[in-house]
Design a protein around this motif. Structure first.
Motif, PDB file in Angstrom:
ATOM      1  N   VAL A 178      33.542  38.771  47.968  1.00 44.43           N
ATOM      2  CA  VAL A 178      33.153  39.928  47.157  1.00 44.43           C
ATOM      3  C   VAL A 178      33.309  41.216  47.945  1.00 44.43           C
ATOM      4  CG1 VAL A 178      31.196  41.092  46.065  1.00 44.43           C
ATOM      5  CG2 VAL A 178      31.624  38.671  45.595  1.00 44.43           C
ATOM      6  N   ALA A 179      32.842  41.211  49.187  1.00 42.82           N
ATOM      7  CA  ALA A 179      32.936  42.404  50.013  1.00 42.82           C
ATOM      8  C   ALA A 179      34.390  42.815  50.214  1.00 42.82           C
ATOM      9  CB  ALA A 179      32.257  42.151  51.353  1.00 42.82           C
ATOM     10  N   ALA A 180      35.270  41.843  50.439  1.00 44.72           N
ATOM     11  CA  ALA A 180      36.682  42.152  50.665  1.00 44.72           C
ATOM     12  C   ALA A 180      37.357  42.665  49.399  1.00 44.72           C
ATOM     13  CB  ALA A 180      37.404  40.907  51.181  1.00 44.72           C
ATOM     14  N   ILE A 181      37.116  42.006  48.264  1.00 43.95           N
ATOM     15  CA  ILE A 181      37.758  42.406  47.007  1.00 43.95           C
ATOM     16  C   ILE A 181      37.282  43.783  46.570  1.00 43.95           C
ATOM     17  CG2 ILE A 181      37.978  41.855  44.552  1.00 43.95           C
ATOM     18  CD1 ILE A 181      37.665  38.871  45.386  1.00 43.95           C
ATOM     19  N   SER A 182      36.016  44.071  46.761  1.00 40.33           N
ATOM     20  CA  SER A 182      35.459  45.347  46.322  1.00 40.33           C
ATOM     21  C   SER A 182      36.101  46.529  47.037  1.00 40.33           C
ATOM     22  CB  SER A 182      33.944  45.366  46.546  1.00 40.33           C
ATOM     23  OG  SER A 182      33.309  44.379  45.765  1.00 40.33           O
ATOM     24  N   VAL A 183      36.548  46.300  48.263  1.00 40.27           N
ATOM     25  CA  VAL A 183      37.198  47.365  49.026  1.00 40.27           C
ATOM     26  C   VAL A 183      38.706  47.378  48.796  1.00 40.27           C
ATOM     27  CG1 VAL A 183      37.687  48.226  51.345  1.00 40.27           C
ATOM     28  CG2 VAL A 183      35.390  47.391  50.784  1.00 40.27           C
ATOM     29  N   ALA A 184      39.340  46.203  48.822  1.00 42.81           N
ATOM     30  CA  ALA A 184      40.797  46.131  48.754  1.00 42.81           C
ATOM     31  C   ALA A 184      41.328  46.132  47.323  1.00 42.81           C
ATOM     32  CB  ALA A 184      41.296  44.881  49.480  1.00 42.81           C
ATOM     33  N   GLY A 185      40.523  45.663  46.359  1.00 40.03           N
ATOM     34  CA  GLY A 185      40.984  45.585  44.981  1.00 40.03           C
ATOM     35  C   GLY A 185      41.988  44.473  44.742  1.00 40.03           C
ATOM     36  N   GLU A 186      42.031  43.494  45.640  1.00 42.48           N
ATOM     37  CA  GLU A 186      42.958  42.379  45.474  1.00 42.48           C
ATOM     38  C   GLU A 186      42.408  41.147  46.183  1.00 42.48           C
ATOM     39  OE1 GLU A 186      46.611  43.744  47.272  1.00 42.48           O
ATOM     40  OE2 GLU A 186      46.045  42.851  49.209  1.00 42.48           O
ATOM     41  N   TRP A 187      43.001  39.998  45.847  1.00 40.75           N
ATOM     42  CA  TRP A 187      42.621  38.745  46.475  1.00 40.75           C
ATOM     43  C   TRP A 187      43.856  37.861  46.549  1.00 40.75           C
ATOM     44  CZ3 TRP A 187      38.990  36.735  49.365  1.00 40.75           C
ATOM     45  CH2 TRP A 187      38.850  35.351  49.485  1.00 40.75           C
ATOM     46  N   ASP A 188      44.121  37.358  47.737  1.00 35.77           N
ATOM     47  CA  ASP A 188      45.261  36.468  47.945  1.00 35.77           C
ATOM     48  C   ASP A 188      46.553  37.129  47.460  1.00 35.77           C
ATOM     49  OD1 ASP A 188      46.468  34.145  48.845  1.00 35.77           O
ATOM     50  OD2 ASP A 188      46.187  33.066  46.956  1.00 35.77           O
ATOM     51  N   GLY A 189      46.674  38.441  47.717  1.00 34.89           N
ATOM     52  CA  GLY A 189      47.888  39.172  47.387  1.00 34.89           C
ATOM     53  C   GLY A 189      48.059  39.562  45.935  1.00 34.89           C
ATOM     54  N   GLU A 190      47.028  39.373  45.116  1.00 30.80           N
ATOM     55  CA  GLU A 190      47.137  39.671  43.684  1.00 30.80           C
ATOM     56  C   GLU A 190      46.054  40.657  43.275  1.00 30.80           C
ATOM     57  OE1 GLU A 190      46.652  36.779  40.008  1.00 30.80           O
ATOM     58  OE2 GLU A 190      48.537  36.357  41.063  1.00 30.80           O
ATOM     59  N   ARG A 191      46.425  41.661  42.492  1.00 28.35           N
ATOM     60  CA  ARG A 191      45.494  42.703  42.073  1.00 28.35           C
ATOM     61  C   ARG A 191      44.331  42.111  41.270  1.00 28.35           C
ATOM     62  NH1 ARG A 191      48.454  44.822  38.624  1.00 28.35           N
ATOM     63  NH2 ARG A 191      47.236  44.389  36.733  1.00 28.35           N
ATOM     64  N   VAL A 192      43.161  42.695  41.448  1.00 31.03           N
ATOM     65  CA  VAL A 192      41.974  42.281  40.697  1.00 31.03           C
ATOM     66  C   VAL A 192      41.489  43.473  39.880  1.00 31.03           C
ATOM     67  CG1 VAL A 192      39.595  41.443  40.827  1.00 31.03           C
ATOM     68  CG2 VAL A 192      41.321  40.582  42.444  1.00 31.03           C
ATOM     69  N   ASP A 193      41.466  43.322  38.555  1.00 31.52           N
ATOM     70  CA  ASP A 193      40.980  44.380  37.661  1.00 31.52           C
ATOM     71  C   ASP A 193      39.560  44.126  37.171  1.00 31.52           C
ATOM     72  OD1 ASP A 193      43.401  46.043  37.480  1.00 31.52           O
ATOM     73  OD2 ASP A 193      44.287  44.281  36.523  1.00 31.52           O
ATOM     74  N   GLY A 194      39.169  42.861  37.125  1.00 29.66           N
ATOM     75  CA  GLY A 194      37.815  42.495  36.719  1.00 29.66           C
ATOM     76  C   GLY A 194      37.272  41.427  37.651  1.00 29.66           C
ATOM     77  N   LEU A 195      35.998  41.541  38.018  1.00 30.69           N
ATOM     78  CA  LEU A 195      35.409  40.623  39.004  1.00 30.69           C
ATOM     79  C   LEU A 195      33.977  40.299  38.620  1.00 30.69           C
ATOM     80  CD1 LEU A 195      35.432  39.221  41.844  1.00 30.69           C
ATOM     81  CD2 LEU A 195      34.710  41.423  42.779  1.00 30.69           C
ATOM     82  N   ASP A 196      33.704  39.031  38.366  1.00 40.69           N
ATOM     83  CA  ASP A 196      32.323  38.569  38.230  1.00 40.69           C
ATOM     84  C   ASP A 196      32.243  37.135  38.705  1.00 40.69           C
ATOM     85  OD1 ASP A 196      33.609  37.405  36.009  1.00 40.69           O
ATOM     86  OD2 ASP A 196      31.840  37.558  34.727  1.00 40.69           O
ATOM     87  N   GLY A 197      31.037  36.611  38.782  1.00 43.64           N
ATOM     88  CA  GLY A 197      30.867  35.280  39.342  1.00 43.64           C
ATOM     89  C   GLY A 197      29.805  34.472  38.629  1.00 43.64           C
ATOM     90  N   THR A 198      29.845  33.173  38.855  1.00 40.92           N
ATOM     91  CA  THR A 198      28.870  32.244  38.285  1.00 40.92           C
ATOM     92  C   THR A 198      28.446  31.266  39.369  1.00 40.92           C
ATOM     93  OG1 THR A 198      30.082  32.383  36.194  1.00 40.92           O
ATOM     94  CG2 THR A 198      28.374  30.683  36.374  1.00 40.92           C
ATOM     95  N   ALA A 199      27.148  31.179  39.611  1.00 37.76           N
ATOM     96  CA  ALA A 199      26.623  30.261  40.620  1.00 37.76           C
ATOM     97  C   ALA A 199      25.930  29.107  39.905  1.00 37.76           C
ATOM     98  CB  ALA A 199      25.643  30.987  41.536  1.00 37.76           C
ATOM     99  N   PHE A 200      26.572  27.947  39.923  1.00 37.14           N
ATOM    100  CA  PHE A 200      26.021  26.771  39.243  1.00 37.14           C
ATOM    101  C   PHE A 200      25.022  26.029  40.113  1.00 37.14           C
ATOM    102  CE2 PHE A 200      29.999  27.558  37.019  1.00 37.14           C
ATOM    103  CZ  PHE A 200      29.636  27.385  35.697  1.00 37.14           C
ATOM    104  N   SER A 201      25.241  26.056  41.418  1.00 37.57           N
ATOM    105  CA  SER A 201      24.331  25.416  42.377  1.00 37.57           C
ATOM    106  C   SER A 201      24.591  26.051  43.735  1.00 37.57           C
ATOM    107  CB  SER A 201      24.583  23.898  42.430  1.00 37.57           C
ATOM    108  OG  SER A 201      25.773  23.630  43.162  1.00 37.57           O
TER     109      SER A 201
END
Length: 452
Positions: A178-201
């Motif tokens: 999360v910290a990396a994506i929030s600054v870089a706006g990408e993950w694994d070389g691909e742009r991220v326009d929307g970011l959320d998460g789900t913690a099941f356990s």
């Protein structure tokens, strides 16, 4: 609206006369007539070139998005439930997957007309003579007045959202991402326009990374866009690594099942789901059912018959700095034990590049710092102490210890001094006195804690 204001007897409190609400705090009953806002539910105009919209305050995001999408535009932040209103999101809570880059709904407001407690309509901007009202309005929940018109900025958007559901083995690994994506706006070389998460356990957490695209065939998700009305969206997060939706379906992916809370009505049972009309699989329908239970105490009565412990309602959204998220989740699992939980990163918007964010005293976020909203909605068996809300009080205390804060759409239990320190009570009081000299509107503390 002005006519209905004039009809309220002098000295009586001024409140909205709304049939629906996304608030989760009970209010004291009153026989005083409310403000008639029935004519304030539409979009006035969209300027496609300037990428702005003039919108009435009681317009729902469902209706707003239906109009702006015709222009290839959406609001900078679209809260996840269809019937949240624009005015409600600006004066209260509004957060979604674009908040890690676009902040919160009030940050894209250019100007707004506000009906004040004095019965006057004033136009407030960040630079005019009513800038004190403009600055204090976010998170004021109607204690400073009601927005009748807002001019907001809009974001261009293509036809589709391509999704990746990325699994993480623990909260620490997810936090690092999360910290990396929030600054870089990408993950694994691909742009991220929307970011959320789900913690099941504690060992199964996901980030859902959305990328806007005009080319569905490049989305790696099959031949057809997914819709989640008959199927349940949150279960797909565990079942598939990629997905594809129209942007409209993506915006409302959580609404059909109210995240996962439709299970309380049996709606995740395939047999019951088939019988439940598709048009009624909506968050506002479920909210009305919860309202009926709150009014008549149906579930509490059934629990007493079954000799089950008394339950405390725990419906909250809180924010903690991203680096404190593992601490909060560890504590939450130990002391509350509610899963799944929703995770939504957010940062103050920086419209002109790094260092250009402005702060909002009644919604205290630090510029340049990433936070994570944690949403959890349900009940906890606590026994006879339930009326004293021990779990909610413990959550408030822990969030404060972790440099976070919580939204006020649900119940709050702070003492007044603590509340004023957390939500800039002194400035709110000064602004309220200027625009509501006869104290016709309830204060924020009276609304959020005393339930007025």
């Amino acid at each position: 609206m002005l006519a209905s204001y004039a009809a309220i007897p002098p000295g009586e409190p001024v409140r909205l006369a709304k049939r629906t609400s996304n608030l989760f705090r009970p209010r004291a009953a009153t026989t005083t007539p409310g403000l008639d806002v029935s004519g304030l539910g539409g979009v006035i105009a969209v300027d496609g070139q300037a990428r702005t919209a003039d919108v009435q305050g009681m317009c729902t995001y469902e209706d707003l998005v239906a109009v702006t999408l015709r222009h290839g535009l959406i609001p900078f932040v679209v809260p996840q439930l269809r019937t949240i209103t624009l005015g409600g999101a600006v004066t209260g809570l509004g957060i979604e997957s674009t908040s890690f880059r676009n902040g919160l709904p009030h940050e894209s407001v250019l100007e707004m007309d506000v009906l004040t407690g004095a019965g006057e309509i004033v136009t407030a901007t960040a630079t005019n003579e009513h800038r004190d009202l403009f600055d204090a309005f976010p998170n004021s929940y109607g204690s400073l007045g009601y927005a009748t018109r807002l001019r907001i900025e809009l974001d261009p958007v293509p036809a589709y959202a391509a999704l990746r559901h990325v699994r993480f083995p623990d909260a620490a690994a997810l936090t690092e991402a999360v910290a990396a994506i929030s600054v870089a706006g990408e993950w694994d070389g691909e742009r991220v326009d929307g970011l959320d998460g789900t913690a099941f356990s504690p060992e199964e957490l996901y980030l859902t990374l959305a990328r806007w695209t005009d080319a569905p065939e490049t989305a790696r998700a099959g031949d057809r866009p997914s819709t989640y009305v008959d199927d349940i969206y949150y279960r797909s997060i565990q079942q598939r690594e990629t997905d594809l939706m129209t942007v409209e379906d993506y915006l409302w992916r959580w609404d059909t099942d109210w995240f996962w809370c439709s299970g309380a009505f049996g709606l995740q049972n395939p047999r019951i789901r088939r019988l439940w009309p598709r048009s009624k699989r909506r968050s506002d329908v479920y909210h009305r059912l919860v309202g009926l239970d709150t009014r008549f105490g149906i579930i509490a009565k059934l629990d007493r018959l079954k000799k089950l412990p008394q339950r405390e309602r725990v419906v909250q959204d809180i924010e903690v700095p991203v680096e404190r998220l593992p601490e909060f989740l560890e504590w939450f699992d130990r002391e509350v034990g509610m899963r799944p939980v929703w995770l939504c990163p957010l940062r103050l918007r920086e419209p002109d590049g790094p260092g250009s964010a402005r702060t909002w005293g009644t919604y205290p976020l630090e510029p340049g710092r990433t936070y994570v909203n944690v949403g959890f909605w349900g009940t906890v068996a606590v026994g006879p102490e339930a009326p004293d809300a021990p779990v909610n009080r413990a959550i408030e205390q822990r969030v404060h210890e972790l440099e976070g804060h919580k939204s006020l759409y649900s119940e709050a239990f702070y003492d007044e001094a603590t509340f004023d320190a957390l939500y800039e009570g002194g400035n709110l009081a000064r602004v309220k006195k200027a625009y509501d000299p006869e104290d016709r509107l309830s204060s924020l503390y009276e609304k959020a804690v005393r339930r007025k």
